[in-house]
Design a protein around this motif. Structure first.
Motif, PDB file in Angstrom:
ATOM      1  N   UNK A   1       0.849  -1.194   0.000  1.00  0.00           N
ATOM      2  CA  UNK A   1       0.000   0.000   0.000  1.00  0.00           C
ATOM      3  C   UNK A   1       0.883   1.243   0.000  1.00  0.00           C
ATOM      4  N   UNK A   2       0.419   2.302  -0.702  1.00  0.00           N
ATOM      5  CA  UNK A   2       1.253   3.507  -0.805  1.00  0.00           C
ATOM      6  C   UNK A   2       0.836   4.622   0.150  1.00  0.00           C
ATOM      7  N   UNK A   3      -0.221   4.415   0.957  1.00  0.00           N
ATOM      8  CA  UNK A   3      -0.660   5.411   1.941  1.00  0.00           C
ATOM      9  C   UNK A   3      -1.547   4.704   2.954  1.00  0.00           C
ATOM     10  N   UNK A   4      -1.814   5.353   4.073  1.00  0.00           N
ATOM     11  CA  UNK A   4      -2.710   4.729   5.057  1.00  0.00           C
ATOM     12  C   UNK A   4      -4.133   4.644   4.497  1.00  0.00           C
ATOM     13  N   UNK A   5      -4.493   5.602   3.634  1.00  0.00           N
ATOM     14  CA  UNK A   5      -5.830   5.556   3.013  1.00  0.00           C
ATOM     15  C   UNK A   5      -5.939   4.347   2.087  1.00  0.00           C
ATOM     16  N   UNK A   6      -4.939   4.147   1.226  1.00  0.00           N
ATOM     17  CA  UNK A   6      -4.934   2.960   0.353  1.00  0.00           C
ATOM     18  C   UNK A   6      -4.914   1.695   1.195  1.00  0.00           C
ATOM     19  N   UNK A   7      -4.145   1.716   2.260  1.00  0.00           N
ATOM     20  CA  UNK A   7      -4.019   0.516   3.092  1.00  0.00           C
ATOM     21  C   UNK A   7      -5.377   0.102   3.648  1.00  0.00           C
ATOM     22  N   UNK A   8      -6.152   1.069   4.110  1.00  0.00           N
ATOM     23  CA  UNK A   8      -7.464   0.735   4.679  1.00  0.00           C
ATOM     24  C   UNK A   8      -8.348   0.073   3.620  1.00  0.00           C
ATOM     25  N   UNK A   9      -8.348   0.623   2.409  1.00  0.00           N
ATOM     26  CA  UNK A   9      -9.159   0.044   1.334  1.00  0.00           C
ATOM     27  C   UNK A   9      -8.650  -1.350   0.968  1.00  0.00           C
ATOM     28  N   UNK A  10      -7.329  -1.469   0.847  1.00  0.00           N
ATOM     29  CA  UNK A  10      -6.744  -2.728   0.361  1.00  0.00           C
ATOM     30  C   UNK A  10      -6.859  -3.850   1.396  1.00  0.00           C
ATOM     31  N   UNK A  11      -6.704  -3.528   2.678  1.00  0.00           N
ATOM     32  CA  UNK A  11      -6.882  -4.552   3.721  1.00  0.00           C
ATOM     33  C   UNK A  11      -8.326  -5.058   3.673  1.00  0.00           C
ATOM     34  N   UNK A  12      -9.282  -4.127   3.572  1.00  0.00           N
ATOM     35  CA  UNK A  12     -10.699  -4.516   3.548  1.00  0.00           C
ATOM     36  C   UNK A  12     -11.053  -5.267   2.257  1.00  0.00           C
ATOM     37  N   UNK A  13     -10.281  -5.041   1.192  1.00  0.00           N
ATOM     38  CA  UNK A  13     -10.537  -5.734  -0.085  1.00  0.00           C
ATOM     39  C   UNK A  13     -10.305  -7.235   0.069  1.00  0.00           C
ATOM     40  N   UNK A  14      -9.334  -7.608   0.879  1.00  0.00           N
ATOM     41  CA  UNK A  14      -8.968  -9.030   0.995  1.00  0.00           C
ATOM     42  C   UNK A  14      -9.377  -9.685   2.316  1.00  0.00           C
ATOM     43  N   UNK A  15      -9.600  -8.905   3.371  1.00  0.00           N
ATOM     44  CA  UNK A  15      -9.817  -9.514   4.690  1.00  0.00           C
ATOM     45  C   UNK A  15     -11.023  -8.898   5.391  1.00  0.00           C
ATOM     46  N   UNK A  16     -11.816  -9.783   6.032  1.00  0.00           N
ATOM     47  CA  UNK A  16     -12.843  -9.319   6.970  1.00  0.00           C
ATOM     48  C   UNK A  16     -12.138  -8.899   8.258  1.00  0.00           C
ATOM     49  N   UNK A  17     -12.745  -7.976   8.975  1.00  0.00           N
ATOM     50  CA  UNK A  17     -12.131  -7.489  10.226  1.00  0.00           C
ATOM     51  C   UNK A  17     -11.853  -8.649  11.181  1.00  0.00           C
ATOM     52  N   UNK A  18     -12.701  -9.659  11.169  1.00  0.00           N
ATOM     53  CA  UNK A  18     -12.533 -10.801  12.090  1.00  0.00           C
ATOM     54  C   UNK A  18     -11.348 -11.688  11.703  1.00  0.00           C
ATOM     55  N   UNK A  19     -10.787 -11.497  10.513  1.00  0.00           N
ATOM     56  CA  UNK A  19      -9.627 -12.303  10.109  1.00  0.00           C
ATOM     57  C   UNK A  19      -8.292 -11.698  10.556  1.00  0.00           C
ATOM     58  N   UNK A  20      -8.329 -10.490  11.096  1.00  0.00           N
ATOM     59  CA  UNK A  20      -7.093  -9.843  11.562  1.00  0.00           C
ATOM     60  C   UNK A  20      -6.820 -10.271  13.003  1.00  0.00           C
ATOM     61  N   UNK A  21      -5.557 -10.579  13.285  1.00  0.00           N
ATOM     62  CA  UNK A  21      -5.170 -11.087  14.611  1.00  0.00           C
ATOM     63  C   UNK A  21      -4.077 -10.222  15.211  1.00  0.00           C
ATOM     64  N   UNK A  22      -4.397  -8.965  15.568  1.00  0.00           N
ATOM     65  CA  UNK A  22      -3.372  -8.093  16.169  1.00  0.00           C
ATOM     66  C   UNK A  22      -2.964  -8.617  17.537  1.00  0.00           C
TER      67      UNK A  22
END
Ligand code: RTP
Ligand code: MG
Length: 141
Positions: free
Chosen positions: A119-140
């Motif tokens: 991702x080239x920015x935090x804005x792109x990152x938010x879109x791109x993370x959501x493009x591939x992963x549901x929030x429940x799939x993230x394991x911080x």
């Protein structure tokens, strides 16, 4: 510094070269944590949607063809300044211009087959993370 998340893709050329582990080691040594990951063979629609910002560029067709040519490894990286940290690890888009020791300098063949996406920015990152992963799939952690 802020803790950020960024979307990383190990592209078909690097998956084919069997260097997923070597690239993950670079993320880990730079302090980035993998908080989600999956291997996928992108459909044409998935690749076109992901790179929609480039739809009007002359290289769009070649980019989509390349990104669907084999499986990719998709991951969410988390850490301080994750977006820029990952872009620094990746190196320049064209591997011929990438600094020595970067992922693209070491593993990429050409501007088309250039090993990784980030991702080239935090804005792109938010879109791109959501493009591939549901929030429940993230394991911080
Ligand atoms: P990426 O999105 O894949 O992380 O790459 P990037 O930010 O470094 O580069 P970007 O400008 O977003 O371009 C996306 C991908 O399109 C291909 N490209 N080809 N022939 C060309 O002039 C050209 N320019 C870009 C590259 O494979 C690039 O990674
Ligand atoms: Mg880009």
């Amino acid at each position: 510094m802020a803790i950020e998340r960024t979307l990383s893709i190990i592209k078909p050329d690097a998956v084919a070269k069997n260097v997923i582990g070597e690239i993950y080691t670079r993320f880990e040594k730079a302090g980035l944590k993998v908080v989600a990951s999956k291997m996928k063979h992108l459909s044409q629609k998935e690749a076109e949607g992901f790179y929609a910002e480039h739809a009007e560029r002359p290289f769009f067709g070649a980019l989509v063809e390349f990104m669907t040519s084999g499986p990719v490894m998709v991951q969410v990286l988390e850490g301080e300044n994750a977006v820029l940290t990952n872009r620094d690890l990746m190196g320049a888009t064209n591997p011929k211009e990438a600094d020595a020791g970067t992922i693209r300098a070491d593993f990429a063949e050409s501007i088309d087959a250039n090993a990784v996406h980030g991702s080239d920015s935090t804005t792109s990152a938010a879109r791109e993370v959501a493009y591939f992963f549901a929030a429940t799939e993230l394991c911080p952690r």
